[in-house]
Every structure is written in structure tokens, then in C-alpha cells.
Design a protein around this motif. Sequence first.
Motif, short mmCIF file in Angstrom:
data_model
loop_
_atom_site.label_atom_id
_atom_site.label_comp_id
_atom_site.label_asym_id
_atom_site.label_seq_id
_atom_site.Cartn_x
_atom_site.Cartn_y
_atom_site.Cartn_z
N THR A 421 0.83 -1.20 0.00
CA THR A 421 0.00 0.00 0.00
C THR A 421 0.87 1.26 0.00
OG1 THR A 421 -1.68 -1.19 1.23
CG2 THR A 421 -1.85 1.20 1.25
N MET A 422 2.00 1.21 0.70
CA MET A 422 2.77 2.44 0.90
C MET A 422 4.17 2.41 0.30
SD MET A 422 1.76 2.92 4.92
CE MET A 422 2.39 4.57 5.15
N GLY A 423 4.64 1.21 -0.08
CA GLY A 423 6.03 1.08 -0.49
C GLY A 423 6.27 1.45 -1.95
N ASP A 424 7.53 1.70 -2.27
CA ASP A 424 7.92 1.99 -3.65
C ASP A 424 9.36 1.53 -3.85
OD1 ASP A 424 9.47 3.96 -2.43
OD2 ASP A 424 7.98 5.53 -2.79
N ASP A 425 10.06 2.13 -4.80
CA ASP A 425 11.42 1.67 -5.09
C ASP A 425 12.35 1.79 -3.88
OD1 ASP A 425 11.07 4.44 -5.41
OD2 ASP A 425 12.78 4.60 -6.77
N ARG A 426 12.04 2.70 -2.96
CA ARG A 426 12.91 2.84 -1.78
C ARG A 426 12.88 1.60 -0.90
NH1 ARG A 426 10.26 8.43 -0.01
NH2 ARG A 426 8.52 7.29 -0.95
N ALA A 427 11.85 0.80 -1.03
CA ALA A 427 11.77 -0.42 -0.22
C ALA A 427 12.66 -1.54 -0.75
CB ALA A 427 10.32 -0.91 -0.15
N VAL A 428 13.22 -1.35 -1.93
CA VAL A 428 14.09 -2.39 -2.49
C VAL A 428 15.53 -2.10 -2.09
CG1 VAL A 428 14.94 -3.46 -4.61
CG2 VAL A 428 12.51 -2.88 -4.38
N GLN A 429 16.02 -2.94 -1.20
CA GLN A 429 17.34 -2.72 -0.62
C GLN A 429 18.43 -3.34 -1.49
OE1 GLN A 429 17.07 -4.03 3.40
NE2 GLN A 429 19.17 -3.48 3.89
N ALA A 430 18.13 -4.47 -2.09
CA ALA A 430 19.10 -5.13 -2.95
C ALA A 430 18.37 -6.07 -3.90
CB ALA A 430 20.13 -5.91 -2.12
N THR A 431 18.97 -6.27 -5.06
CA THR A 431 18.42 -7.20 -6.05
C THR A 431 19.54 -8.12 -6.51
OG1 THR A 431 16.88 -5.48 -6.77
CG2 THR A 431 17.18 -7.35 -8.25
N TYR A 432 19.28 -9.42 -6.44
CA TYR A 432 20.26 -10.42 -6.85
C TYR A 432 19.82 -11.06 -8.16
CZ TYR A 432 22.66 -10.17 -2.37
OH TYR A 432 23.37 -9.74 -1.28
N VAL A 433 20.73 -11.13 -9.09
CA VAL A 433 20.47 -11.78 -10.37
C VAL A 433 21.47 -12.90 -10.53
CG1 VAL A 433 20.46 -11.49 -12.88
CG2 VAL A 433 19.53 -9.68 -11.42
N ALA A 434 20.99 -14.10 -10.70
CA ALA A 434 21.86 -15.28 -10.84
C ALA A 434 22.93 -15.31 -9.75
CB ALA A 434 22.50 -15.33 -12.23
N GLY A 435 22.51 -15.03 -8.54
CA GLY A 435 23.42 -15.16 -7.39
C GLY A 435 24.34 -13.98 -7.15
N ARG A 436 24.26 -12.98 -8.02
CA ARG A 436 25.15 -11.82 -7.88
C ARG A 436 24.33 -10.60 -7.49
NH1 ARG A 436 27.30 -7.57 -10.65
NH2 ARG A 436 25.84 -7.72 -12.37
N CYS A 437 24.85 -9.80 -6.58
CA CYS A 437 24.13 -8.58 -6.20
C CYS A 437 24.25 -7.58 -7.35
CB CYS A 437 24.71 -7.99 -4.91
SG CYS A 437 23.80 -6.53 -4.40
N ALA A 438 23.14 -7.39 -8.07
CA ALA A 438 23.16 -6.53 -9.26
C ALA A 438 22.70 -5.11 -8.94
CB ALA A 438 22.25 -7.13 -10.34
N TYR A 439 22.11 -4.93 -7.78
CA TYR A 439 21.69 -3.58 -7.36
C TYR A 439 21.71 -3.52 -5.85
CZ TYR A 439 18.61 0.19 -5.89
OH TYR A 439 18.09 1.28 -5.26
N ARG A 440 22.29 -2.45 -5.34
CA ARG A 440 22.23 -2.21 -3.90
C ARG A 440 21.80 -0.76 -3.71
NH1 ARG A 440 24.66 -5.37 -0.38
NH2 ARG A 440 26.32 -6.02 -1.78
N ARG A 441 20.75 -0.57 -2.94
CA ARG A 441 20.22 0.78 -2.73
C ARG A 441 21.23 1.63 -1.97
NH1 ARG A 441 15.64 0.96 1.59
NH2 ARG A 441 17.53 0.85 2.82
N PRO A 442 21.42 2.86 -2.40
CA PRO A 442 22.27 3.74 -1.60
C PRO A 442 21.61 3.96 -0.23
CG PRO A 442 21.74 4.73 -3.73
CD PRO A 442 20.89 3.52 -3.59
N ALA A 443 22.42 4.33 0.76
CA ALA A 443 21.88 4.52 2.11
C ALA A 443 20.80 5.60 2.10
CB ALA A 443 23.01 4.92 3.03
#
Length: 447
Positions: A421-443
Motif C-alpha cells: 500500500t505504501m512502499g515503492d522503489d525505496r523499499a528495495v534494498q538489494a536485487t540479486y540476479v543469478a546469485g550476484r548482487c546486481a543492485y544495492r540501494r544507496p543509504a
Amino acid sequence: MVAASPPAPAVTAIRGPVLTFTGDPFAAGSQATARHEPDAIIVLADGKIARVGPAAEIAPLLSPGTDVVDYGRDALIMPGFIDCHVHYPQTQIIGSYGRQLLDWLTKYTFVAEQQFAEPAHAEAVAAVYLKENLRNGITTACVYCTVHPHSADRLFAAAERLDMRLLAGKVMMDRNAPAALTDTAQGSYDESKALIGKWHGRGRLGYAITPRYPGSSTPDQLALAGALRAEFPDCHLQSHLSENRREIAWMAELFPARKNYLDIFDHYGLLGPRTIYGHGIHLDDGELQRMAATGSAIAHCPTSNLFLGSGCFDMARTTKAGVRVGLATDLGAGTTFSVLGTLGEAYKVGQLGGQALSPWQAFYLATRGSARALYLDDRIGSIAEGMEADLVVLDLRSTPIIDFRMRHASDLAEALFIQMTMGDDRAVQATYVAGRCAYRRPALAFG
Ligand code: GUN
Ligand code: ZN
């Protein structure tokens, strides 16, 4: 930031609360299908999930020196989100004002898509599109390109560099569009076949044969799409179905011999496993039964359906009929890359029809449900040993107001519902693709 490709250690592990599904909560209920482990370790090796279980059980089994990233108790690790239907070339026209489907296509979409005649433009937009997917935890999508074969080439090449599981195809369209955007029936067959030869089954990529919709394909083109599907049965096939009342009336004029919208696709051999149709809002019972009987799937696109005023998808009736349903952004008629935001709108669409989508059903749709709709649930969409290691790490307290609201949440169902209801892209802290961290949210800084 989207991380560059560092040489990943052979084995890494991540730790935190995990939520995944072992079955379909629409059919079997949430109790029987949702699996929540409040403190889990997931071991990642060679792009797959090597092991998963309670941290207390897994930690002693880790080989010394294994790098364990601990996301803490306010995180929730889920399978990477799956977007079942999206148009990457429309990234540049999200939020185009004032039209419904057919006029929106003419006034905005077909104008933007002509710019993809320039390969460099396709490449630049593909990069923006994939980066935005990662920022929103989307690790697989089923994507429409433009009529230009290089629009598919550029997207596939960019996805291959990320080792992302992606389905895509050049649109086949040989009528009712600007001359610069039309191919021919035979040309579209030849070009699609060449793209299949080049990309289908390469790494994690798959080809989706893509007759845009019957409004922009002649009977000859649909027949050749059917021939292609018969030749390459393990390819996917995607199109649009029963989205808008005016569109449906027009299809009846264009194909007077067909008994309804779905029958057009049926007639040309375009239904079956690995076919996925956007929208399916205004289907009658017979059409739903035929979808279910053939194993054809629907991509539910709530933000698009609201934005274009197309109508309200009937989730309860569709799932009850046994039709496979996945979740989709349908950008750029859809309005957000955020899967959380998309789920929030799916809930509101349900409410307008007197149905309350449960948070379990919602997060199932975004993960295993979409994988099942795409017939990829043996590889992605759940967290289990042997599955491909595509993961999203949510931060359940990503904004001051969500943090405040979460203090009043009594259980996981409520916490999930707050996120959608309230979340958006800021709620995504990290995304792993094929076992590798492909995105990490800045602090994030808030206090
Ligand atoms: N029907 C045919 N093409 C399109 C498209 O690009 N977007 C949507 N929402 N519907 C379509
Ligand atoms: Zn679409």
C-alpha cells in the motif's frame, strides 16, 4: 547504484527473514502455501540457490570464510519479482495524458516507437529500462520491443550482460500503424525466426513471438505467427487480449467470422502453454474456459487498466476458472516500475469489484504466480534449493511513515499489506540476479 560485474566469489550467502510460496494460495490458501522463515540463510553458488534454511541449521554447515551478508530483521528476502507484460520502448511515454487505448496508441505510442529505428536510441532506452527493473526488484520480464529487430537485439544483449532471465520479442505488425512501424507478414516471420536463432535459449534468454494484437496484424501475419509457434514450440508467445470495449468492437469488425476475441488467437493456433496475454478484462465465461483448457495465461496489468480507463480485471472469476494469472506493469500505459505499487493498485482494482486481494495472494502473483503463468516456475519464482538465485531484499521500514506504520503492525500479513500500500522503489534494498548482487540501494537518510 547498479553494480558493475565484480568477480563474484564462488559461494556467498545472505541472511535475513525469507518469504516464499510452495504452491498457489488462490487454490490452496495461504496457510498451505506461504513459507516464512524469520531468520534464514540462503547459500548462493553458480547462479543457483545451493541451500536454504533456518540460520541456526545452515550456519554450522558453511565452509570457513563464506561471505555472509546479513540484512537484519527489518528485511524480507523474496524471490525476484517477475513482470509478465511490459513494453520497454514505452519507458519514455509513461504518464501520457488524456486518451484511451486506441487513441493513446496513435497519439503517443506509435510516435515514440518510431524513434527506435535508431539502434543507439534502443540501446540507451534498454539500459534505462533494465536499470529501473533492478531498482524495483524485477529480475525477469516478458518484454515487447518495437517492430525493429535491432530493438530486440539491443535489449537481449543488455540483459545477457546482466545474466538476467528475460523473454522478449520484436512486435509483428503489418497494418493499422504508421508505415515506418509496419513490417509484412513474411518479413515479420523471417525477422522473428532470425531472432529466435540468435537469442532463444542463449544463456538465460528466451524468445517471445509477439504479434502485437489482432488490430495491427493481418490474418496472414497471424497465420505465420502460428506457423512460427508450431516450428518453435518452446518459444513463448505474447499478445494483447480483450483490453478495451472499443477495441473489442473493432476486433469483431476486423474478424467477423470469429466468435469472440479469444477465438481469433485460437483460430490461428496461438493458444497453449507458454502463451501470455495482456489484460483479459472483458472475457466471457466461454473465453475463460478456453484459456484454462489450453493452459494460456493472462498478465494482469492494474496500473495500465486504471490509467487508460480500460476496466477492472476480475481476479476471482479468472483464477476460479483455472486460468493462470501473472502480474505486470504494462509500461508505458502502466504507470510505475514498482511492483509494490502495482500490487497496491491490484488491490484497489479488486476492491472496485468487491474483492479483497490478500497480501499472500498479491506477493504470490508477483513471484511464483507470474513464474507459473510463464511456465518458468521450475526455475524462478521461489526460494528453494536448485532454483535460480534471483532475489529481492525488501526493507520493511524504508520511509519515516512506513517505519511509523510498521510499529503498529501485528503480523507478517499486515506488514506485507503495508508494503504494497505504501512502499515503492525505496523499499528495495538489494536485487540479486543469478546469485550476484546486481543492485544495492544507496543509504537512505531519515531520522
Ligand atoms: N494493445 C496493442 N498495443 C498495446 C500497447 O502497446 N499497450 C497496451 N496497453 N495495449 C495495447
Ligand atoms: Zn501491453
